[in-house]
Design a protein around this motif. Structure first.
Motif, PDB file in Angstrom:
ATOM      1  N   VAL A  85     -31.281 -38.570  20.018  1.00 44.78           N
ATOM      2  CA  VAL A  85     -32.461 -39.291  19.523  1.00 44.78           C
ATOM      3  C   VAL A  85     -32.021 -40.409  18.582  1.00 44.78           C
ATOM      4  O   VAL A  85     -32.487 -41.543  18.687  1.00 44.78           O
ATOM      5  CB  VAL A  85     -33.445 -38.317  18.832  1.00 44.78           C
ATOM      6  CG1 VAL A  85     -34.559 -39.076  18.119  1.00 44.78           C
ATOM      7  CG2 VAL A  85     -34.033 -37.341  19.844  1.00 44.78           C
ATOM      8  N   ALA A  86     -31.107 -40.108  17.668  1.00 42.10           N
ATOM      9  CA  ALA A  86     -30.617 -41.108  16.711  1.00 42.10           C
ATOM     10  C   ALA A  86     -29.980 -42.288  17.431  1.00 42.10           C
ATOM     11  O   ALA A  86     -30.232 -43.452  17.087  1.00 42.10           O
ATOM     12  CB  ALA A  86     -29.616 -40.468  15.750  1.00 42.10           C
ATOM     13  N   GLU A  87     -29.171 -42.004  18.440  1.00 43.04           N
ATOM     14  CA  GLU A  87     -28.510 -43.078  19.182  1.00 43.04           C
ATOM     15  C   GLU A  87     -29.518 -43.947  19.927  1.00 43.04           C
ATOM     16  O   GLU A  87     -29.388 -45.165  19.967  1.00 43.04           O
ATOM     17  CB  GLU A  87     -27.490 -42.488  20.155  1.00 43.04           C
ATOM     18  CG  GLU A  87     -26.263 -41.936  19.457  1.00 43.04           C
ATOM     19  CD  GLU A  87     -25.309 -41.219  20.404  1.00 43.04           C
ATOM     20  OE1 GLU A  87     -25.678 -40.971  21.574  1.00 43.04           O
ATOM     21  OE2 GLU A  87     -24.197 -40.899  19.950  1.00 43.04           O
ATOM     22  N   THR A  88     -30.523 -43.318  20.507  1.00 42.38           N
ATOM     23  CA  THR A  88     -31.513 -44.070  21.272  1.00 42.38           C
ATOM     24  C   THR A  88     -32.349 -44.989  20.398  1.00 42.38           C
ATOM     25  O   THR A  88     -32.593 -46.139  20.761  1.00 42.38           O
ATOM     26  CB  THR A  88     -32.440 -43.105  22.043  1.00 42.38           C
ATOM     27  OG1 THR A  88     -31.642 -42.323  22.927  1.00 42.38           O
ATOM     28  CG2 THR A  88     -33.492 -43.849  22.832  1.00 42.38           C
ATOM     29  N   ILE A  89     -32.791 -44.490  19.258  1.00 40.60           N
ATOM     30  CA  ILE A  89     -33.679 -45.313  18.425  1.00 40.60           C
ATOM     31  C   ILE A  89     -32.939 -46.090  17.341  1.00 40.60           C
ATOM     32  O   ILE A  89     -33.555 -46.851  16.599  1.00 40.60           O
ATOM     33  CB  ILE A  89     -34.847 -44.490  17.841  1.00 40.60           C
ATOM     34  CG1 ILE A  89     -34.356 -43.305  17.014  1.00 40.60           C
ATOM     35  CG2 ILE A  89     -35.779 -44.029  18.920  1.00 40.60           C
ATOM     36  CD1 ILE A  89     -35.478 -42.459  16.423  1.00 40.60           C
ATOM     37  N   GLY A  90     -31.633 -45.900  17.251  1.00 41.97           N
ATOM     38  CA  GLY A  90     -30.829 -46.691  16.327  1.00 41.97           C
ATOM     39  C   GLY A  90     -30.981 -46.320  14.869  1.00 41.97           C
ATOM     40  O   GLY A  90     -30.933 -47.185  14.001  1.00 41.97           O
ATOM     41  N   LEU A  91     -31.180 -45.043  14.604  1.00 37.61           N
ATOM     42  CA  LEU A  91     -31.278 -44.563  13.233  1.00 37.61           C
ATOM     43  C   LEU A  91     -30.084 -43.680  12.907  1.00 37.61           C
ATOM     44  O   LEU A  91     -29.492 -43.072  13.807  1.00 37.61           O
ATOM     45  CB  LEU A  91     -32.562 -43.744  13.045  1.00 37.61           C
ATOM     46  CG  LEU A  91     -33.867 -44.517  13.093  1.00 37.61           C
ATOM     47  CD1 LEU A  91     -35.044 -43.558  13.095  1.00 37.61           C
ATOM     48  CD2 LEU A  91     -33.971 -45.472  11.918  1.00 37.61           C
TER      49      LEU A  91
END
Length: 161
Positions: A85-91
């Protein structure tokens, strides 16, 4: 694209922008209130939701009842974890991890025995009225924008100085 090549785009750009903002500003405000000001939590929940239902949606004949079946739901849903999730949304991963903890506490998601993230079966219950309202506003905004895009440029008349 289709929008810029529409006859009404150029002469109605400002009206189109206003029609769009009349939808997006209330949408953002409702989301802000629903998540007590935590827009990042809303984004994380949305990404988990999209990941989870992606596989289910790919089967056109999958009934919604599968998403509520405690035995079969995890088999039709695509799981995810905080890192993906972090990688996908850039957080940052730690930010997503904290939001996941909060979303679990609110009962929106749960972590499986394998550590994978899934929506709870009743996650949408608290959002149904908001979703219906947003859909009605979206359809109204889309109709206004479509009308503006299809509008031929107005006749221009030159005024004498």
């Amino acid at each position: 694209g289709v929008v810029k090549s529409s006859p009404g785009y150029e002469p109605n750009k400002a009206r189109i922008a206003v029609a769009l903002s009349q939808f997006t500003v209330p949408l953002l405000s409702k989301t802000y209130r629903a998540f007590d000001g935590d827009m990042v939590a809303a984004i994380v929940l949305g990404e988990i939701a999209h990941r989870n239902v992606e596989a289910w949606l790919s089967g056109q004949d999958n009934p919604e009842a599968l998403l509520h079946d405690p035995v079969r739901r995890e088999r039709v849903m695509r799981p995810c974890n905080a890192l993906s999730v972090a990688e996908t949304i850039g957080l940052p991963r730690e930010t997503v991890r904290r939001k996941v903890v909060m979303l679990i506490e609110r009962g929106y998601i749960y972590r499986s025995e394998e550590g994978l993230l899934f929506l709870t079966p009743n996650v949408g219950d608290g959002f149904e009225d908001m979703n219906v309202d947003i859909i009605e506003q979206l359809l109204a905004a889309a109709a206004r924008i479509r009308t503006l895009l299809e509008s031929p440029p107005p006749e221009t008349t030159q005024r004498a100085p």
